[in-house]
Write an enzyme that holds these catalytic residues in place. Structure first.
Site, PDB file in Angstrom:
ATOM      1  N   SER A 158      -7.953  -2.786   9.111  1.00 40.17           N
ATOM      2  CA  SER A 158      -6.624  -2.755   9.720  1.00 40.17           C
ATOM      3  C   SER A 158      -6.412  -3.808  10.798  1.00 40.17           C
ATOM      4  CB  SER A 158      -6.342  -1.360  10.273  1.00 40.17           C
ATOM      5  OG  SER A 158      -7.387  -0.926  11.115  1.00 40.17           O
ATOM      6  N   HIS A 212      -3.875   0.197   4.168  1.00 38.77           N
ATOM      7  CA  HIS A 212      -3.174  -1.098   4.162  1.00 38.77           C
ATOM      8  C   HIS A 212      -3.182  -1.782   2.798  1.00 38.77           C
ATOM      9  CE1 HIS A 212      -2.603  -1.037   8.491  1.00 38.77           C
ATOM     10  NE2 HIS A 212      -3.812  -0.507   8.550  1.00 38.77           N
ATOM     11  N   LYS A 271       2.905   3.448   6.059  1.00 38.19           N
ATOM     12  CA  LYS A 271       2.811   1.987   6.094  1.00 38.19           C
ATOM     13  C   LYS A 271       3.677   1.407   4.965  1.00 38.19           C
ATOM     14  CE  LYS A 271      -0.907   2.345   9.134  1.00 38.19           C
ATOM     15  NZ  LYS A 271      -2.221   2.932   9.340  1.00 38.19           N
TER      16      LYS A 271
HETATM   17  C1  LIG Z   1      -2.875   3.823  10.177  1.00 40.16           C
HETATM   18  C2  LIG Z   1      -4.202   4.126   9.655  1.00 40.16           C
HETATM   19  C3  LIG Z   1      -4.653   5.454   9.591  1.00 40.16           C
HETATM   20  C4  LIG Z   1      -3.894   6.592  10.190  1.00 40.16           C
HETATM   21  O1  LIG Z   1      -2.786   6.940   9.424  1.00 40.16           O
HETATM   22  P1  LIG Z   1      -1.587   7.704  10.133  1.00 40.16           P
HETATM   23  O2  LIG Z   1      -0.816   8.289   8.997  1.00 40.16           O
HETATM   24  O3  LIG Z   1      -0.828   6.664  10.888  1.00 40.16           O
HETATM   25  O4  LIG Z   1      -2.178   8.737  11.024  1.00 40.16           O
HETATM   26  C5  LIG Z   1      -5.876   5.690   9.001  1.00 40.16           C
HETATM   27  N1  LIG Z   1      -6.629   4.677   8.524  1.00 40.16           N
HETATM   28  C6  LIG Z   1      -6.232   3.388   8.592  1.00 40.16           C
HETATM   29  C7  LIG Z   1      -7.110   2.324   8.053  1.00 40.16           C
HETATM   30  C8  LIG Z   1      -5.019   3.075   9.178  1.00 40.16           C
HETATM   31  O5  LIG Z   1      -4.633   1.822   9.289  1.00 40.16           O
END
Ligand SMILES: *Cc1c(COP(=O)(O)O)cnc(C)c1O
Length: 387
Positions: free
Chosen positions: A177, A205, A237
């Site tokens: 990320s 992602h 996302k």
């Molecule tokens: C954003 C993210 C999460 C958390 O997800 P949320 O739904 O925002 O709590 C978990 N793992 C990765 C790699 C992320 O980028």
């Protein structure tokens, strides 16, 4: 002695690690109004522009009319609606697995899954740069917790060979990320299998973005359920809404329903959010041109950055970080970009390792060529060449 928050805050400020929220005054989009100023947003994870897609919004509104605002209870009590159930089936189909299970956030999915699959006496192996929620899940599980060097399948192989734990779980981000690179999943999957371990991939992602059909990092590498039995994805996302899911076998999902505490002991997502996400998933399938635009934008940015002599990693996805080093320098670069009308956040420790503060630039399908060229022009002035 009682905890002294003022002293703790002063220490954070002294390290240029103090973080502040900016107040956004309109819908999440490329053109954002932040504290009274119009800026071009280069830090969102809304990679396909679905947070504001007309069909998603319309479905969300109709979802509220049909289901009301909240779910009222956890899934196991009386909060599991037909909207949730349909979304689970569609996510299972999309990821090519028998079942999928919705969680209220990705953070909770990771805590719940890892602590359900590993416990005392077991071993969890994680990439050093895994997302905080995965690392926290490993700690919470009570299993022996080992971090291997970033993207190093050989080090993982050696660690697995030394382990005497009966139950082993390997966990990695699909797309990292804060670094934007891909885990070497074919190697990781092979090593995990020969080392007698289960593999879990967090594709927050990659989902919607990578692979011909937007099915994520596994599709990109041509891997399936036998290679990666536990697949986690987020909905906040590229899918533009909120929530998360885990996809896998019938037994895996049934077990998680019994034992994942962050599934059992929390309120289900609002059903209207599930309906909106069903619409997002349809857009991911039916508008591949969004993915093409996104990848075209990534190419344009990388070519421009290269001609400016800016050093980017070998990265194929929408996350294109520019590592600066010192916290103060990254803050200064972010501030200068802000003056030119570009919103790019400075990511600092503890989110990234000490000495690797960076500008985390993210591209989306909604950016125009002009906006990308404008950012490049501003970067040339804001970042020293050696960055
Ligand atoms: C954003 C993210 C999460 C958390 O997800 P949320 O739904 O925002 O709590 C978990 N793992 C990765 C790699 C992320 O980028």
């Amino acid at each position: 002695m009682a905890f002294d928050p003022a002293a703790a805050l002063a220490a954070i400020k002294a390290r240029d690690a103090y973080r502040q929220r900016r107040i956004v005054e309109g819908p999440q989009d490329v053109d954002l109004v932040v504290e009274g100023r119009r800026v071009v947003n280069f830090c969102s994870n809304d990679y396909l522009g679905l947070a504001n897609h007309p069909a998603v919004l319309e479905t969300f509104r109709r979802g509220v009319d049909r289901w009301g605002a909240g779910s009222g209870a956890s899934h196991l009590v009386c909060g599991h609606s037909a909207a949730h159930h349909a979304l689970e089936q569609e996510l299972a189909e999309f990821t090519g697995r028998p079942r999928a299970l919705l969680f209220s956030t990705g953070y909770m999915a990771n805590l719940g899954v890892i602590s359900a699959l590993a416990g005392r006496g077991d071993a969890v192996f994680q990439d050093r740069l895994n997302h905080a929620s995965l690392l926290d899940g490993g700690l919470l599980s009570g299993a022996r917790f080992q971090r291997y060097p970033h993207a190093d399948a050989r080090a993982l192989e050696a660690a697995l060979a030394e382990s005497r734990a009966e139950t082993r779980l390997v966990v990695t981000d699909g797309v990292f990320s804060m670094d934007g690179d891909l885990a070497p999943l074919p190697d990781i999957a092979r090593v995990a299998r020969s080392g007698g371990a289960w593999l879990m991939v967090d594709d927050a992602h990659g989902l919607g973005v990578l692979g011909e059909g937007g099915r994520g990092t596994l599709e990109h590498f041509g891997l399936g359920e036998t290679d990666v039995p536990v697949l986690m994805g987020t909905l906040g996302k590229a899918l533009g809404t909120f929530g998360a899911f885990v996809a896998g076998s019938e037994d895996l999902v049934e077990y998680l329903i019994q034992r994942a505490r962050t599934y059992v002991y929390t309120t289900a997502l609002p059903p209207a959010v599930a309906e909106a996400t069903r619409a997002s998933l349809l857009v991911v399938r039916e508008e591949p041109e969004r993915r093409e635009r996104l990848h075209g934008n990534v190419r344009r940015f990388r070519e421009g950055a290269e001609s400016l002599g800016l050093k980017l990693g070998e990265l194929v996805g929408p996350i294109q970080p520019l590592v600066i080093g010192a916290n103060s320098d990254s803050l200064e670069a972010s501030r200068r970009l802000g003056e030119r009308g570009f919103l790019v956040s400075a990511i600092r420790p503890p989110t990234v390792p000490e000495g690797t503060a960076r500008l985390r630039i993210t591209l989306t399908a909604s950016h125009t060529g002009e906006q990308i060229d404008g950012l490049l022009d501003a970067l040339a002035g804001a970042v020293r060449r050696e960055a």
